[in-house]
Design a protein around this motif. Structure first.
Motif, PDB file in Angstrom:
ATOM      1  N   LEU A  52      48.036  18.952  35.217  1.00 50.17           N
ATOM      2  CA  LEU A  52      49.076  18.875  36.235  1.00 50.17           C
ATOM      3  C   LEU A  52      48.591  19.449  37.553  1.00 50.17           C
ATOM      4  N   GLU A  53      47.830  20.549  37.473  1.00 52.43           N
ATOM      5  CA  GLU A  53      47.294  21.149  38.688  1.00 52.43           C
ATOM      6  C   GLU A  53      46.301  20.196  39.371  1.00 52.43           C
ATOM      7  N   VAL A  54      45.492  19.472  38.532  1.00 52.38           N
ATOM      8  CA  VAL A  54      44.573  18.465  39.107  1.00 52.38           C
ATOM      9  C   VAL A  54      45.366  17.379  39.823  1.00 52.38           C
ATOM     10  N   GLY A  55      46.495  16.952  39.208  1.00 51.44           N
ATOM     11  CA  GLY A  55      47.331  15.936  39.825  1.00 51.44           C
ATOM     12  C   GLY A  55      47.864  16.393  41.171  1.00 51.44           C
ATOM     13  N   LEU A  56      48.280  17.687  41.231  1.00 60.48           N
ATOM     14  CA  LEU A  56      48.758  18.215  42.517  1.00 60.48           C
ATOM     15  C   LEU A  56      47.664  18.131  43.567  1.00 60.48           C
ATOM     16  N   GLY A  57      46.418  18.407  43.125  1.00 59.46           N
ATOM     17  CA  GLY A  57      45.305  18.337  44.071  1.00 59.46           C
ATOM     18  C   GLY A  57      45.059  16.923  44.577  1.00 59.46           C
ATOM     19  N   LEU A  58      45.474  15.945  43.762  1.00 65.87           N
ATOM     20  CA  LEU A  58      45.306  14.542  44.153  1.00 65.87           C
ATOM     21  C   LEU A  58      46.544  14.002  44.849  1.00 65.87           C
ATOM     22  N   GLY A  59      47.530  14.897  45.085  1.00 66.86           N
ATOM     23  CA  GLY A  59      48.743  14.457  45.785  1.00 66.86           C
ATOM     24  C   GLY A  59      49.758  13.850  44.859  1.00 66.86           C
ATOM     25  N   ILE A  60      49.692  14.172  43.583  1.00 62.48           N
ATOM     26  CA  ILE A  60      50.638  13.621  42.615  1.00 62.48           C
ATOM     27  C   ILE A  60      51.585  14.727  42.154  1.00 62.48           C
ATOM     28  N   GLY A  61      52.884  14.507  42.296  1.00 56.20           N
ATOM     29  CA  GLY A  61      53.892  15.435  41.753  1.00 56.20           C
ATOM     30  C   GLY A  61      54.109  16.670  42.604  1.00 56.20           C
ATOM     31  N   THR A  62      54.934  17.552  42.022  1.00 54.20           N
ATOM     32  CA  THR A  62      55.268  18.823  42.694  1.00 54.20           C
ATOM     33  C   THR A  62      55.383  19.934  41.648  1.00 54.20           C
ATOM     34  N   ARG A  63      55.525  21.124  42.177  1.00 50.18           N
ATOM     35  CA  ARG A  63      55.541  22.290  41.260  1.00 50.18           C
ATOM     36  C   ARG A  63      56.563  23.322  41.757  1.00 50.18           C
ATOM     37  N   TYR A  64      57.231  23.957  40.803  1.00 51.19           N
ATOM     38  CA  TYR A  64      58.121  25.077  41.113  1.00 51.19           C
ATOM     39  C   TYR A  64      57.738  26.250  40.209  1.00 51.19           C
ATOM     40  N   THR A  65      57.568  27.444  40.809  1.00 56.90           N
ATOM     41  CA  THR A  65      57.251  28.639  40.006  1.00 56.90           C
ATOM     42  C   THR A  65      58.184  29.773  40.402  1.00 56.90           C
ATOM     43  N   ALA A  66      58.465  30.599  39.439  1.00 59.88           N
ATOM     44  CA  ALA A  66      59.259  31.814  39.687  1.00 59.88           C
ATOM     45  C   ALA A  66      58.749  32.900  38.751  1.00 59.88           C
ATOM     46  N   PHE A  67      58.314  34.007  39.313  1.00 64.59           N
ATOM     47  CA  PHE A  67      57.819  35.136  38.517  1.00 64.59           C
ATOM     48  C   PHE A  67      58.498  36.424  39.011  1.00 64.59           C
ATOM     49  N   ALA A  68      58.889  37.227  38.100  1.00 64.40           N
ATOM     50  CA  ALA A  68      59.514  38.504  38.454  1.00 64.40           C
ATOM     51  C   ALA A  68      58.885  39.612  37.620  1.00 64.40           C
ATOM     52  N   ASP A  69      58.761  40.769  38.231  1.00 65.00           N
ATOM     53  CA  ASP A  69      58.165  41.889  37.512  1.00 65.00           C
ATOM     54  C   ASP A  69      58.749  43.193  38.059  1.00 65.00           C
ATOM     55  N   ALA A  70      58.965  44.166  37.193  1.00 69.54           N
ATOM     56  CA  ALA A  70      59.416  45.511  37.575  1.00 69.54           C
ATOM     57  C   ALA A  70      58.890  46.469  36.516  1.00 69.54           C
ATOM     58  N   PRO A  71      58.542  47.698  36.907  1.00 68.24           N
ATOM     59  CA  PRO A  71      58.035  48.643  35.912  1.00 68.24           C
ATOM     60  C   PRO A  71      59.111  49.003  34.887  1.00 68.24           C
ATOM     61  N   SER A  72      58.668  49.287  33.690  1.00 67.56           N
ATOM     62  CA  SER A  72      59.586  49.673  32.616  1.00 67.56           C
ATOM     63  C   SER A  72      60.083  51.112  32.829  1.00 67.56           C
ATOM     64  N   ASP A  73      61.045  51.520  31.997  1.00 61.98           N
ATOM     65  CA  ASP A  73      61.544  52.899  32.044  1.00 61.98           C
ATOM     66  C   ASP A  73      60.396  53.887  31.863  1.00 61.98           C
ATOM     67  N   SER A  74      60.508  55.015  32.531  1.00 64.10           N
ATOM     68  CA  SER A  74      59.466  56.044  32.397  1.00 64.10           C
ATOM     69  C   SER A  74      59.472  56.661  31.005  1.00 64.10           C
ATOM     70  N   GLU A  75      60.638  56.684  30.350  1.00 68.10           N
ATOM     71  CA  GLU A  75      60.771  57.160  28.975  1.00 68.10           C
ATOM     72  C   GLU A  75      61.739  56.256  28.251  1.00 68.10           C
TER      73      GLU A  75
END
Length: 251
Positions: A52-75
């Protein structure tokens, strides 16, 4: 088919979940058209992602990403916390007895202890005590705030003694006046938790001392001193004296 919003609002919902090991957002979405055929792919892995990433490089298709991160509790989170407060303090042991405002209040003077002095008295009655000598001592404040003992002690088991009696016939006279002491108050028995009841301690005319142990108490106290009339012997003239000590002692 349009996969990119146009003329519309994309509402992004943000949330933080306060629970152990909550999943964090990791989203990857692809969409496109190949050879007239639309396709979608959600969170692909491995070679699919590569293609799919190769296709994007060739102008084919689209992509949506969402990533979230937060540190865990200290204890490790603790939903319920109990905090125990230990309270402490101390109260000193104490005994109290109100005995007047000066030493004179504790000098018990019987005055003249009357004897039979009439010249018409029978010889077997001459110089004998006319009647008993009595003293009544009362205080409204007495007690101890812990297990304790009440002690009554005479300085002489003979009672009040005439220390300068001179000579006398011991078959007919005596130079001492025995007396009893009785104390009464309201209290409880030793190590007893209960409502107070009448308590007393008696030291007879022949005893030197007496003790009563009990629990914490506070009340009035009455002390009665009685020197019974001596009727079998006469009293030698002079001053008779003695001491009685009342002790309230926390154990």
């Amino acid at each position: 088919m349009k996969k990119i919003l146009s003329g519309a609002v994309a509402a992004i919902a943000l949330a933080a979940v306060a629970t152990p090991a909550a999943a964090q957002t990791s989203q990857r979405h692809y969409a496109g058209v190949i050879a007239g055929i639309p396709y979608t792919s959600t969170n692909p892995g491995g070679l699919d992602t590569f293609g799919l990433e190769v296709g994007l490089g060739l102008g084919i298709g689209t992509r949506y990403t969402a990533f979230a991160d937060a540190p865990s509790d200290s204890e490790t989170a603790t939903p319920t916390v109990d905090v125990v407060f230990t309270l402490s303090g101390s109260v000193n042991k104490d005994c109290s007895f109100y005995s007047g405002n000066n030493a004179g209040a504790r000098n018990i003077d019987f005055g003249v202890i009357g004897v039979r002095t009439g010249n018409n008295e029978n010889v077997n009655s001459a110089f004998e005590m006319v009647g008993p000598a009595v003293a009544d001592i009362d205080t409204l404040t007495a007690g101890c705030n812990f297990n304790n003992e009440v002690v009554i002690t005479k300085n002489n088991a003979l009672g009040m003694v005439n220390a300068a009696a001179g000579g006398y016939d011991t078959d007919e006279f005596q130079a001492n006046i025995p007396y009893s002491v009785n104390a009464s108050w309201t209290g409880v028995a030793l190590n007893t938790v209960a409502a107070g009841t009448a308590q007393s301690l008696n030291v007879s005319t022949t005893q030197l001392t007496g003790t009563r142990q009990q629990g914490a108490w506070r009340s009035n106290m009455a002390i009665d001193i009685v020197a019974p009339a001596i009727t079998n012997k006469g009293l030698v003239a002079g001053t008779y004296s003695g001491t009685t000590t009342l002790t309230l002692r926390a154990l």
